[in-house]
Design a protein around this motif. Structure first.
Motif, PDB file in Angstrom:
ATOM      1  N   LEU A   1       0.826  -1.204   0.000  1.00 53.38           N
ATOM      2  CA  LEU A   1       0.000   0.000   0.000  1.00 53.38           C
ATOM      3  C   LEU A   1       0.860   1.254   0.000  1.00 53.38           C
ATOM      4  CD1 LEU A   1      -2.755   1.316   0.125  1.00 53.38           C
ATOM      5  CD2 LEU A   1      -2.744   1.034   2.610  1.00 53.38           C
ATOM      6  N   ASN A   2       1.936   1.267   0.804  1.00 51.11           N
ATOM      7  CA  ASN A   2       2.833   2.420   0.833  1.00 51.11           C
ATOM      8  C   ASN A   2       3.461   2.654  -0.530  1.00 51.11           C
ATOM      9  OD1 ASN A   2       2.962   0.851   3.547  1.00 51.11           O
ATOM     10  ND2 ASN A   2       3.442   2.937   4.131  1.00 51.11           N
ATOM     11  N   GLY A   3       3.891   1.557  -1.173  1.00 46.74           N
ATOM     12  CA  GLY A   3       4.494   1.671  -2.490  1.00 46.74           C
ATOM     13  C   GLY A   3       3.518   2.190  -3.530  1.00 46.74           C
ATOM     14  N   SER A   4       2.274   1.752  -3.429  1.00 47.89           N
ATOM     15  CA  SER A   4       1.253   2.211  -4.385  1.00 47.89           C
ATOM     16  C   SER A   4       0.978   3.704  -4.247  1.00 47.89           C
ATOM     17  CB  SER A   4      -0.041   1.419  -4.173  1.00 47.89           C
ATOM     18  OG  SER A   4       0.156   0.043  -4.412  1.00 47.89           O
ATOM     19  N   ILE A   5       1.000   4.186  -3.000  1.00 52.61           N
ATOM     20  CA  ILE A   5       0.775   5.616  -2.763  1.00 52.61           C
ATOM     21  C   ILE A   5       1.855   6.447  -3.445  1.00 52.61           C
ATOM     22  CG2 ILE A   5       0.789   7.419  -0.983  1.00 52.61           C
ATOM     23  CD1 ILE A   5      -0.490   5.366   0.907  1.00 52.61           C
ATOM     24  N   ILE A   6       3.118   6.076  -3.215  1.00 55.85           N
ATOM     25  CA  ILE A   6       4.230   6.830  -3.789  1.00 55.85           C
ATOM     26  C   ILE A   6       4.240   6.714  -5.313  1.00 55.85           C
ATOM     27  CG2 ILE A   6       6.734   7.068  -3.849  1.00 55.85           C
ATOM     28  CD1 ILE A   6       5.363   8.014  -1.266  1.00 55.85           C
ATOM     29  N   GLU A   7       3.955   5.524  -5.827  1.00 53.56           N
ATOM     30  CA  GLU A   7       3.925   5.349  -7.279  1.00 53.56           C
ATOM     31  C   GLU A   7       2.843   6.213  -7.916  1.00 53.56           C
ATOM     32  OE1 GLU A   7       3.765   1.812 -10.659  1.00 53.56           O
ATOM     33  OE2 GLU A   7       3.352   1.344  -8.555  1.00 53.56           O
TER      34      GLU A   7
ATOM     35  N   GLY B   1       5.346   4.508 -18.904  1.00 53.66           N
ATOM     36  CA  GLY B   1       6.608   3.869 -19.229  1.00 53.66           C
ATOM     37  C   GLY B   1       7.836   4.560 -18.695  1.00 53.66           C
ATOM     38  N   TYR B   2       7.684   5.686 -18.030  1.00 55.72           N
ATOM     39  CA  TYR B   2       8.853   6.441 -17.615  1.00 55.72           C
ATOM     40  C   TYR B   2       9.116   6.336 -16.126  1.00 55.72           C
ATOM     41  CZ  TYR B   2       8.131   8.126 -22.285  1.00 55.72           C
ATOM     42  OH  TYR B   2       7.949   8.172 -23.635  1.00 55.72           O
ATOM     43  N   VAL B   3       8.426   5.437 -15.469  1.00 52.30           N
ATOM     44  CA  VAL B   3       8.723   5.086 -14.077  1.00 52.30           C
ATOM     45  C   VAL B   3       9.032   3.604 -14.048  1.00 52.30           C
ATOM     46  CG1 VAL B   3       7.857   4.893 -11.741  1.00 52.30           C
ATOM     47  CG2 VAL B   3       7.237   6.864 -13.138  1.00 52.30           C
ATOM     48  N   GLN B   4      10.221   3.240 -13.661  1.00 51.82           N
ATOM     49  CA  GLN B   4      10.606   1.838 -13.589  1.00 51.82           C
ATOM     50  C   GLN B   4      10.418   1.349 -12.164  1.00 51.82           C
ATOM     51  OE1 GLN B   4      14.623   1.029 -14.751  1.00 51.82           O
ATOM     52  NE2 GLN B   4      14.581  -1.055 -13.958  1.00 51.82           N
ATOM     53  N   ALA B   5       9.370   0.579 -11.923  1.00 52.33           N
ATOM     54  CA  ALA B   5       9.069   0.087 -10.565  1.00 52.33           C
ATOM     55  C   ALA B   5       9.718  -1.270 -10.350  1.00 52.33           C
ATOM     56  CB  ALA B   5       7.557  -0.021 -10.370  1.00 52.33           C
ATOM     57  N   SER B   6      10.354  -1.435  -9.214  1.00 53.21           N
ATOM     58  CA  SER B   6      10.950  -2.716  -8.857  1.00 53.21           C
ATOM     59  C   SER B   6      10.777  -2.934  -7.374  1.00 53.21           C
ATOM     60  CB  SER B   6      12.436  -2.755  -9.237  1.00 53.21           C
ATOM     61  OG  SER B   6      13.154  -1.760  -8.546  1.00 53.21           O
ATOM     62  N   SER B   7      11.167  -4.101  -6.893  1.00 49.95           N
ATOM     63  CA  SER B   7      10.969  -4.463  -5.494  1.00 49.95           C
ATOM     64  C   SER B   7      12.257  -5.014  -4.924  1.00 49.95           C
ATOM     65  CB  SER B   7       9.852  -5.509  -5.391  1.00 49.95           C
ATOM     66  OG  SER B   7       9.836  -6.098  -4.128  1.00 49.95           O
ATOM     67  N   ILE B   8      12.441  -4.877  -3.589  1.00 55.54           N
ATOM     68  CA  ILE B   8      13.616  -5.466  -2.967  1.00 55.54           C
ATOM     69  C   ILE B   8      13.460  -6.974  -2.855  1.00 55.54           C
ATOM     70  CG2 ILE B   8      14.200  -3.408  -1.673  1.00 55.54           C
ATOM     71  CD1 ILE B   8      12.986  -4.716   0.798  1.00 55.54           C
ATOM     72  N   GLY B   9      12.279  -7.488  -3.106  1.00 54.52           N
ATOM     73  CA  GLY B   9      12.035  -8.927  -3.173  1.00 54.52           C
ATOM     74  C   GLY B   9      11.545  -9.254  -4.564  1.00 54.52           C
ATOM     75  N   LYS B  10      11.574 -10.546  -4.926  1.00 52.83           N
ATOM     76  CA  LYS B  10      11.186 -10.920  -6.275  1.00 52.83           C
ATOM     77  C   LYS B  10       9.699 -11.213  -6.397  1.00 52.83           C
ATOM     78  CE  LYS B  10      15.745 -12.957  -7.139  1.00 52.83           C
ATOM     79  NZ  LYS B  10      16.497 -14.200  -7.441  1.00 52.83           N
ATOM     80  N   LYS B  11       9.029 -11.507  -5.283  1.00 52.77           N
ATOM     81  CA  LYS B  11       7.632 -11.915  -5.320  1.00 52.77           C
ATOM     82  C   LYS B  11       6.833 -11.195  -4.250  1.00 52.77           C
ATOM     83  CE  LYS B  11       9.036 -16.602  -6.663  1.00 52.77           C
ATOM     84  NZ  LYS B  11       9.011 -18.025  -6.272  1.00 52.77           N
TER      85      LYS B  11
END
Length: 399
Positions: free
Chosen positions: A133-139, A192-202
């Motif tokens: 949820l925190n990540g979605s807010i910032i994105e 396409g100009y925001v590259q979202a990634s995670s510190i975990g893979k899943k």
């Protein structure tokens, strides 16, 4: 050798006890099924949390300054978002792993360098799988800002180009049509100009979370049960008679520790296998990571049982104090409610709970993590076990 015989004897007594088997192995499996199925959606249904975002801002690019100072730090978001300046992307990842920030943004140098073409350079957004949820807010905030800047740039360029010509009524109509088409196209364009990634893979499911949470909580109950086993033998003077035998005190106490350790490891192994087979819980792609964290946590629990037995004077007191203590640690360590819901202060206090270190490690492994991330919790759990064993052995009274 004698310590191993004592350990095996204690293990068989506890493992073959029907009531103990039900409470320590069967019951947590049932509870995992209930919580994982019925409450898995709760993690995504809470009110908007306060989000701490780390920012890598390599220069004084005008657009970057506006985004950080006027948007993230602006009055509209100041109650929802707090900003932490970070020097590098590696530091950003480290803060995410340590849960000191909830999301991270790495802004490139000269972010607005390509703005004359109607585009901003690519931004990297890092998120924690456990804080979706925190990540979605910032994105959402970042993407909205990027869209507005690009739309404004593109529409301004269009107006300036059109204004260079002599505008007839027909020209004005064409200009309006061109502006509308341009704005609609940009608004609908793929982000396409925001590259979202995670510190975990899943991403971790609700069933996975509660499987890890129940494992951490019910293994903690062995602090009480292991301590009571020693206290009961002390109350019935079995321990005193054992101490008067040719067997050394060190061998006896080592046997008591190993007996509890055998049971905790067996309990965790059975729980892991059954939840995987019955509920298809994926404990992560690296079973060695899961096993070593489970072993480190088992050592911590068994060590705490020795210390608890040394402190408590009677089985009744151990039951009362231990039961309350386990429940407090279960809540504090995230076994009942996800830690991400807690305020920052409570999340810091939670570090005193050994089950918190185990639970967060299991979740990281499920999400796909590196060995470096697990180093700190593994050391903490082993230290808890070693220090507890030393203090418990030193303080333990035979009578």
């Amino acid at each position: 050798m004698k310590s191993l015989i004592i350990a095996w004897k204690d293990f068989k007594i506890r493992f073959t006890d029907r009531k103990g088997f039900f409470m320590m192995i069967f019951f947590p499996i049932i509870l995992t099924a209930i919580l994982g199925t019925a409450l898995s959606g709760i993690m995504a249904e809470t009110s908007l949390p306060k989000t701490t975002v780390g920012i890598v801002q390599p220069d004084n690019d005008a657009i970057a300054k506006i985004f950080v100072d006027d948007v993230l730090k602006g009055k509209d978001l100041k109650k929802l978002v707090s900003v932490k300046k970070v020097k590098s992307e590696n530091e950003l990842k480290s803060l995410l792993r340590d849960e000191k920030i909830d999301a991270g943004i790495s802004i490139p140098k000269e972010w607005s360098g390509n703005l004359q073409d109607g585009q901003l350079k690519q931004v990297k957004l890092l998120t924690d799988p456990g804080k979706e949820l925190n990540g979605s807010i910032i994105e959402s905030v970042l993407q909205t800002f990027v869209n507005r800047v690009e739309i404004t740039s593109s529409s301004t360029k269009t107006v300036l180009t059109a204004s260079a010509q002599t505008l007839t009524p027909v020209g004005m109509q064409n200009l309006a049509s061109e502006l509308t088409s341009s704005l609609n196209q940009l608004a609908k364009q793929n982000q396409g100009y925001v590259q979202a990634s995670s510190i975990g893979k899943k991403q971790v499911s609700g069933m996975q979370y509660y499987a890890a949470a129940m494992a951490a909580m019910f293994l903690l109950f062995n602090v009480i049960n292991g301590a009571k086993s020693i206290i009961n033998e002390r109350e019935t003077e079995t321990l005193a008679r054992l101490m008067s035998s040719p067997t050394s005190k060190l061998s006896i106490l080592a046997g008591k520790f190993l007996g509890n350790l055998y049971f905790v490891v067996a309990q965790f192994t059975i729980f892991l296998v059954v939840t995987n087979l019955l509920f298809h819980v994926n404990w992560g792609g690296n079973i060695l990571q899961t096993g070593l964290i489970g072993l480190a946590y088992s050592i911590a629990v068994s060590g705490l049982a020795m210390l608890f037995a040394a402190i408590m004077k009677s089985s009744k007191t151990a039951d009362t104090v231990g039961g309350v203590g386990v429940q407090v640690f279960s809540i504090l360590g995230g076994s009942m409610i996800p830690l991400t819901i807690f305020p920052k202060t409570m999340q810091m206090v939670a570090n005193i709970a050994p089950n918190k270190w185990a639970l967060s490690s299991f979740i990281d492994i499920m999400a796909g993590t590196t060995w470096n991330t697990l180093t700190t919790p593994m050391i903490v759990l082993l230290l808890i076990g070693i220090v507890s064993i030393m203090l418990g052995t030193w303080r333990l009274q035979v009578k």
